[in-house]
Motif scaffolding. Structure first.
Motif, PDB file in Angstrom:
ATOM      1  N   ILE A  28       0.226  26.166  -8.510  1.00 55.25           N
ATOM      2  CA  ILE A  28       0.434  25.499  -7.254  1.00 55.25           C
ATOM      3  C   ILE A  28       2.082  25.810  -6.891  1.00 55.25           C
ATOM      4  O   ILE A  28       2.613  25.273  -7.785  1.00 55.25           O
ATOM      5  CB  ILE A  28       0.086  24.435  -7.221  1.00 55.25           C
ATOM      6  CG1 ILE A  28      -1.270  23.957  -7.478  1.00 55.25           C
ATOM      7  CG2 ILE A  28       0.357  23.440  -5.671  1.00 55.25           C
ATOM      8  CD1 ILE A  28      -1.818  22.655  -7.771  1.00 55.25           C
ATOM      9  N   ASP A  29       2.386  26.444  -6.055  1.00 58.05           N
ATOM     10  CA  ASP A  29       3.865  26.849  -5.929  1.00 58.05           C
ATOM     11  C   ASP A  29       4.269  26.068  -4.558  1.00 58.05           C
ATOM     12  O   ASP A  29       3.531  26.423  -3.496  1.00 58.05           O
ATOM     13  CB  ASP A  29       4.093  28.213  -5.895  1.00 58.05           C
ATOM     14  CG  ASP A  29       3.876  28.708  -7.212  1.00 58.05           C
ATOM     15  OD1 ASP A  29       4.619  28.596  -8.138  1.00 58.05           O
ATOM     16  OD2 ASP A  29       2.781  29.564  -7.532  1.00 58.05           O
ATOM     17  N   ALA A  30       5.370  25.752  -4.517  1.00 61.92           N
ATOM     18  CA  ALA A  30       5.924  25.448  -2.942  1.00 61.92           C
ATOM     19  C   ALA A  30       7.456  25.496  -3.170  1.00 61.92           C
ATOM     20  O   ALA A  30       7.948  25.500  -4.365  1.00 61.92           O
ATOM     21  CB  ALA A  30       5.777  23.825  -2.883  1.00 61.92           C
ATOM     22  N   ASP A  31       8.116  25.722  -2.102  1.00 64.56           N
ATOM     23  CA  ASP A  31       9.643  25.908  -2.168  1.00 64.56           C
ATOM     24  C   ASP A  31      10.315  24.512  -2.965  1.00 64.56           C
ATOM     25  O   ASP A  31      10.243  23.444  -2.453  1.00 64.56           O
ATOM     26  CB  ASP A  31      10.304  26.037  -0.830  1.00 64.56           C
ATOM     27  CG  ASP A  31       9.838  27.431  -0.304  1.00 64.56           C
ATOM     28  OD1 ASP A  31       9.539  28.309  -1.213  1.00 64.56           O
ATOM     29  OD2 ASP A  31       9.963  27.614   0.910  1.00 64.56           O
ATOM     30  N   GLY A  32      10.958  24.707  -4.065  1.00 67.91           N
ATOM     31  CA  GLY A  32      11.758  23.814  -4.605  1.00 67.91           C
ATOM     32  C   GLY A  32      11.136  23.459  -5.902  1.00 67.91           C
ATOM     33  O   GLY A  32      11.998  23.551  -7.011  1.00 67.91           O
ATOM     34  N   PRO A  33      10.145  22.379  -5.911  1.00 72.02           N
ATOM     35  CA  PRO A  33       9.647  22.136  -7.183  1.00 72.02           C
ATOM     36  C   PRO A  33       8.965  23.112  -8.150  1.00 72.02           C
ATOM     37  O   PRO A  33       8.689  24.305  -7.677  1.00 72.02           O
ATOM     38  CB  PRO A  33       8.247  20.974  -6.992  1.00 72.02           C
ATOM     39  CG  PRO A  33       7.848  21.533  -5.762  1.00 72.02           C
ATOM     40  CD  PRO A  33       9.087  22.332  -4.751  1.00 72.02           C
ATOM     41  N   PRO A  34       9.051  22.829  -9.514  1.00 71.31           N
ATOM     42  CA  PRO A  34       8.570  23.876 -10.448  1.00 71.31           C
ATOM     43  C   PRO A  34       7.031  24.179 -10.052  1.00 71.31           C
ATOM     44  O   PRO A  34       6.413  23.463  -9.547  1.00 71.31           O
ATOM     45  CB  PRO A  34       8.831  23.543 -11.797  1.00 71.31           C
ATOM     46  CG  PRO A  34       8.903  21.926 -11.806  1.00 71.31           C
ATOM     47  CD  PRO A  34       9.609  21.649 -10.388  1.00 71.31           C
ATOM     48  N   PRO A  35       6.653  25.260 -10.724  1.00 67.55           N
ATOM     49  CA  PRO A  35       5.060  25.453 -10.393  1.00 67.55           C
ATOM     50  C   PRO A  35       4.326  24.518 -11.214  1.00 67.55           C
ATOM     51  O   PRO A  35       4.518  23.817 -12.418  1.00 67.55           O
ATOM     52  CB  PRO A  35       4.921  26.710 -11.200  1.00 67.55           C
ATOM     53  CG  PRO A  35       6.235  27.554 -10.969  1.00 67.55           C
ATOM     54  CD  PRO A  35       7.228  26.488 -11.255  1.00 67.55           C
ATOM     55  N   LEU A  36       3.120  24.181 -10.666  1.00 62.16           N
ATOM     56  CA  LEU A  36       2.108  23.224 -11.196  1.00 62.16           C
ATOM     57  C   LEU A  36       0.887  23.729 -11.770  1.00 62.16           C
ATOM     58  O   LEU A  36       0.264  24.452 -10.709  1.00 62.16           O
ATOM     59  CB  LEU A  36       1.876  22.163 -10.240  1.00 62.16           C
ATOM     60  CG  LEU A  36       1.011  21.028 -10.481  1.00 62.16           C
ATOM     61  CD1 LEU A  36       1.592  20.216 -11.537  1.00 62.16           C
ATOM     62  CD2 LEU A  36       0.737  20.068  -9.080  1.00 62.16           C
ATOM     63  N   LEU A  37       0.607  23.664 -12.877  1.00 61.23           N
ATOM     64  CA  LEU A  37      -0.614  24.456 -13.680  1.00 61.23           C
ATOM     65  C   LEU A  37      -1.851  23.461 -13.277  1.00 61.23           C
ATOM     66  O   LEU A  37      -1.810  22.425 -13.528  1.00 61.23           O
ATOM     67  CB  LEU A  37      -0.432  24.576 -15.053  1.00 61.23           C
ATOM     68  CG  LEU A  37       0.996  25.446 -15.273  1.00 61.23           C
ATOM     69  CD1 LEU A  37       1.221  25.873 -16.701  1.00 61.23           C
ATOM     70  CD2 LEU A  37       0.958  26.983 -14.336  1.00 61.23           C
ATOM     71  N   GLY A  38      -2.853  24.246 -12.806  1.00 61.03           N
ATOM     72  CA  GLY A  38      -4.064  23.505 -12.166  1.00 61.03           C
ATOM     73  C   GLY A  38      -5.196  24.054 -12.874  1.00 61.03           C
ATOM     74  O   GLY A  38      -5.253  25.037 -13.216  1.00 61.03           O
TER      75      GLY A  38
END
Length: 169
Positions: A33-43
């Protein structure tokens, strides 16, 4: 006039491997999961559904969103209401029930915030603010199942603490 907010993210499936979804057992549930700003979230999926227990699953993320939203609404109310919170933890629990057709739904979430306030005079107001925080929480207002609260208010440096017994939702 009400303001409208938009949120964007990208979910990318990374579990295709060489064969993709040839059959239910052999494809990976991993995604990013990617969004502008935070680091990627692994799901991934919940391990019950062949997912990776080392990655966040959607059910955990829904529970996280409810707990975070309540906490942030609550802390805002406390700051505005001159209730000094010095610590906050929440051991939230969500219950999801599967249906016979392979789907399912959350049936309840219980938030269990443990809040430490600076002085004894703040304890009663701190307990009361949980109900208002629940009503203001964007996420709790968006779900179709009950979100209950079992807050415990502790006074900083007090020898003992008792649960308030208040619930909302």
């Amino acid at each position: 006039m009400p303001r409208t907010h938009s949120y964007e993210l990208t979910v990318t499936w990374t579990g295709a491997g060489a064969g993709g979804t040839v059959n239910y057992r052999d494809y990976g549930r991993d995604h990013q999961i990617d969004a502008d700003g935070p680091p990627p979230l692994l799901g991934s999926a919940d391990p019950t559904f062949r997912g990776d227990s080392q990655r966040w699953n959607p059910e955990q993320l829904l529970l996280t969103a409810l707990a975070q939203c309540h906490m942030l609404s609550y802390l805002s109310l406390c700051a505005r209401g001159r209730v000094v919170v010095t610590a906050y933890t929440d051991e939230a629990v969500g219950t999801m029930t599967e249906s016979g057709d392979g789907g399912g739904a959350f049936t309840e979430v219980v938030l269990r915030p443990r809040v430490t306030v600076a002085t004894p005079e703040m304890a009663e107001r701190a307990a009361e603010l949980h109900e208002r925080a629940h009503r203001l929480c964007f996420i709790a207002s968006s779900v179709n199942f009950p979100v209950r609260h079992e807050p415990v208010i502790v006074v900083a440096d007090a020898p003992t603490a008792a649960p308030t017994g208040r619930t909302a939702g």
